[in-house]
Scaffold this active site. Structure first.
Site, PDB file in Angstrom:
ATOM      1  N   TYR A 144       0.861  -1.180   0.000  1.00  0.00           N
ATOM      2  CA  TYR A 144       0.000   0.000   0.000  1.00  0.00           C
ATOM      3  C   TYR A 144       0.894   1.226   0.000  1.00  0.00           C
ATOM      4  CZ  TYR A 144      -3.456   3.415   1.666  1.00  0.00           C
ATOM      5  OH  TYR A 144      -4.278   4.511   1.798  1.00  0.00           O
ATOM      6  N   ASP A 239       9.611   2.765  -0.824  1.00  0.00           N
ATOM      7  CA  ASP A 239       8.637   3.481  -0.008  1.00  0.00           C
ATOM      8  C   ASP A 239       8.918   3.175   1.465  1.00  0.00           C
ATOM      9  OD1 ASP A 239       6.505   4.384   1.424  1.00  0.00           O
ATOM     10  OD2 ASP A 239       4.954   3.469   0.164  1.00  0.00           O
ATOM     11  N   LYS A 267       5.376   9.652   8.147  1.00  0.00           N
ATOM     12  CA  LYS A 267       5.193   9.196   9.534  1.00  0.00           C
ATOM     13  C   LYS A 267       6.242   9.766  10.494  1.00  0.00           C
ATOM     14  CE  LYS A 267       2.638   5.101   8.086  1.00  0.00           C
ATOM     15  NZ  LYS A 267       1.235   5.172   8.431  1.00  0.00           N
TER      16      LYS A 267
HETATM   17  N1  HOZ Z   1      -3.810   2.698   5.962  1.00  0.00           N
HETATM   18  C1  HOZ Z   1      -3.236   3.301   7.114  1.00  0.00           C
HETATM   19  C2  HOZ Z   1      -2.296   2.384   7.814  1.00  0.00           C
HETATM   20  N2  HOZ Z   1      -1.631   1.442   7.038  1.00  0.00           N
HETATM   21  C3  HOZ Z   1      -4.294   3.745   8.050  1.00  0.00           C
HETATM   22  C4  HOZ Z   1      -4.042   5.110   8.485  1.00  0.00           C
HETATM   23  C5  HOZ Z   1      -5.096   5.684   9.413  1.00  0.00           C
HETATM   24  O1  HOZ Z   1      -6.206   5.220   9.485  1.00  0.00           O
HETATM   25  O2  HOZ Z   1      -4.747   6.655  10.070  1.00  0.00           O
END
Ligand code: HOZ
Length: 427
Positions: A144, A239, A267
Site C-alpha cells: 500500500y 517506499d 510518519k
Molecule cells: N492505511 C493506514 C495504515 N496502514 C491507516 C491510516 C489511518 O487510518 O490513520
C-alpha cells in the site's frame, strides 16, 4: 469495559463523516466492534473518551516511535506555533530537516517535503515517469502506497480488509499502466519487466511490507530488484513511509544495504504531524519544477510546526543506543508472546523486523499477499476484541503492523503478554 461515550461519539460522527471516520481502517469494521474515540495519549498509553487506558501498539500507525507527547517534541511544536503556524514561504527549518534526512540516507541527495505519505508516493511516481519518459509502473500485490489512483491497484491496508484490492473510481485507463507482481517473487517480476521492455518507469515497493501485516523481504529479493532496475533503466522507488527511521535510523535501506533511486518518507519524520517527503539522486530530483518540468506543489508543504516536530524527533532518535533499546523491547515482547501462543498450540505466526511486527492467525510463514490472505481473520477479530478489553490497543486489522515505542516499559510488555495469554485462552 464501558464504551458508552465512544459509542455515542461514533453515532454522531456517522451523521456527518462517511462511516464516522476519516480513514477506513479506523472504523474497526473487520474486527466486529465499533471504534474507540481517543481523547488523549501520553508515553505508551492512549486514553479513550470513556476514560479507559490502553497500552498502545498503533502509535498513530507508526509515527510515535518516541511514545506519545514526548516533552521535547511538544515543546518544539509549542515554541514554533508562537511564531506562526504557516507562511507558505521557505524557512530555515525545512532545510534543517532536509539536511538531517540526507545525512541519514546517503542516496537522498535532494528531498522535497509534502504533507502526507500519499503525496510523497504519487509525486515520486510522477517524477519517475517524467524523468524516464515511460508511463507504466510496477507495484506488488498487498503493498500500500497511499491512495493515489495509480497506486490503488491490488493494494493492501484497508483495501485488503474490505476485499476490494482495487478501488472503484480508479479508471481502467489509469489502472492499465500499473503492473502488479507477487511480493518476494523476483522471477515473476523479471518476467513482467521483460514483457514490458523499455515501458516501465519505476518499480515501487515497501521494503518490509507493513500493509498486509508485516512481511520481511526474502533474502535476495531487494538486491535482485536493484540489479534488475539498474539493468533496465527503471527507477527503484523504495517506499519507507513506514520503515524509514523505524527499523534503523537509515530505515530498511540501511538494514538491508540496498538503495533506491527515489525514496518516500513520512510518519516518523513528522513526529506525529502531517508530513511526507520524497528524495533521491540530485539528477532525478532536479527534474522537479522549478528546476525541471515535473510539477508538484503544496500550500502546507514544509509546514513549520511539522518541520519542528520532525527535527526534534530525528534529533532524539540519534541518542546512543536508541535502536538497540527498541530492538530489546520488541524482542522481549516477541519472546513472551511466542511462549503464551505456544502454550495454547494455536495456529499463529509472528513476524517482526525491529520495532514493527504482526501476529497472523495461521501457521505461516507469510511471504506475500496470497499467504497473508490465508489468515483466519475472524479469530484475529476475537483476539483483537479481547486484547482491547484487557487494555491493549492493537491495529484493528489482520493486515496492519504493530509498532513498538521507546516509551513502552517492561511492565507494559508484561501486561501485554498476560493479556495475550488470556485472549489466546478465550479463542
Ligand atoms: N492505511 C493506514 C495504515 N496502514 C491507516 C491510516 C489511518 O487510518 O490513520
Amino acid at each position: 469495559m464501558n464504551h458508552e461515550k465512544s459509542e455515542a461519539l461514533f453515532s454522531r460522527a456517522k451523521t456527518v463523516i462517511p462511516g464516522g471516520v476519516n480513514s477506513p481502517v479506523r472504523a474497526f469494521k473487520s474486527v466486529g466492534c465499533n471504534p474507540i474515540f481517543i481523547e488523549k495519549a501520553a508515553g505508551s498509553k492512549i486514553y479513550d473518551a470513556d476514560g479507559n487506558a490502553y497500552i498502545d501498539y498503533v502509535g498513530s500507525w507508526g509515527p510515535m516511535i518516541l511514545g506519545h507527547c514526548h516533552p521535547k517534541v511538544v515543546e518544539a511544536i509549542q515554541q514554533t506555533a508562537a511564531d506562526g503556524a504557516s507562511f507558505g514561504a521557505p524557512t530555515a527549518r525545512e532545510t534543517e530537516l532536509a539536511e538531517l534526512v540526507c545525512r541519514a540516507y546517503p542516496n537522498i541527495e535532494k528531498i522535497r517535503m509534502v504533507s502526507s505519505g500519499t503525496e510523497a508516493t504519487m509525486s515520486a511516481i510522477r517524477l519517475a515517469r517524467g524523468y524516464t519518459g515511460r508511463d507504466k509502473i510496477l507495484k506488488f500485490d498487498g503493498c500500500y502506497h497511499g491512495h493515489a489512483d495509480s497506486l490503488l491497484v491490488k493494494a493492501g491496508s484497508g483495501l485488503a480488509t474490505f476485499g476490494v484490492p482495487t478501488s472503484p473510481g480508479v479508471p481502467a485507463d489509469f489502472a492499465k499502466y500499473t503492473l502488479t507482481a507477487t511480493y518476494n517473487d523476483l522471477e515473476e517480476t523479471k518476467q513482467l519487466v521483460a514483457a514490458n521492455k523499455d515501458e516501465i518507469a519505476c518499480i515501487i515497493l515497501e521494503p518490509i511490507a507493513g500493509n498486509m501485516g508485516c512481511v520481511p523481504p526474502c533474502p535476495g529479493f531487494l538486491e535482485g530488484l536493484r540489479t534488475l532496475c539498474s539493468a533496465e533503466g527503471i527507477l527503484l522507488i523504495i517506499d519507507e513511509v513506514m520503515t524509514g527511521f523505524r527499523v534503523a535510523f537509515g530505515g530498511a535501506q540501511e538494514r538491508f544495504n540496498v538503495r533506491g533511486d527515489l525514496v518516500c518518507l513520512g510518519k516518523i519524520i513528522g513526529g506525529g504531524l502531517p508530513v511526507g517527503a520524497f528524495g533521491g539522486k540530485k539528477e532525478i530530483m532536479d527534474s522537479l519544477s522549478p528546476e525541471g518540468g515535473v510539477y508538484q506543489a503544496g500550500t502546507l508543504s514544509g509546514n513549520p510546526l511539522a518541520m519542528s516536530a520532525g527535527i526534534a524527533t530525528l534529533t532524539l532518535l540519534q541518542e546512543e543506543g536508541f535502536y538497540q533499546q527498541l530492538e530489546e523491547k520488541s524482542a522481549y515482547l516477541e519472546k513472551g508472546l511466542l511462549q503464551v501462543a505456544g502454550n495454547r498450540s494455536l495456529d499463529t505466526c509472528w513476524q517482526r523486523v525491529g520495532g514493527m511486527f504482526c501476529t497472523y492467525f495461521q501457521q505461516g510463514p507469510v511471504n506475500c499477499f496470497a499467504d497473508a490472505a490465508n489468515s483466519d481473520t475472524e479469530t484475529f477479530g476475537k483476539f483483537f476484541r479481547s486484547m482491547l478489553d484487557n487494555g491493549i490497543n492493537l491495529a484493528p486489522s489482520q493486515f496492519e503492523a504493530g509498532f513498538m515505542s521507546i516509551a513502552h516499559s517492561t511492565e507494559d510488555l508484561d501486561r501485554t503478554i498476560e493479556a495475550a495469554d488470556k485472549s489466546f485462552a478465550a479463542l
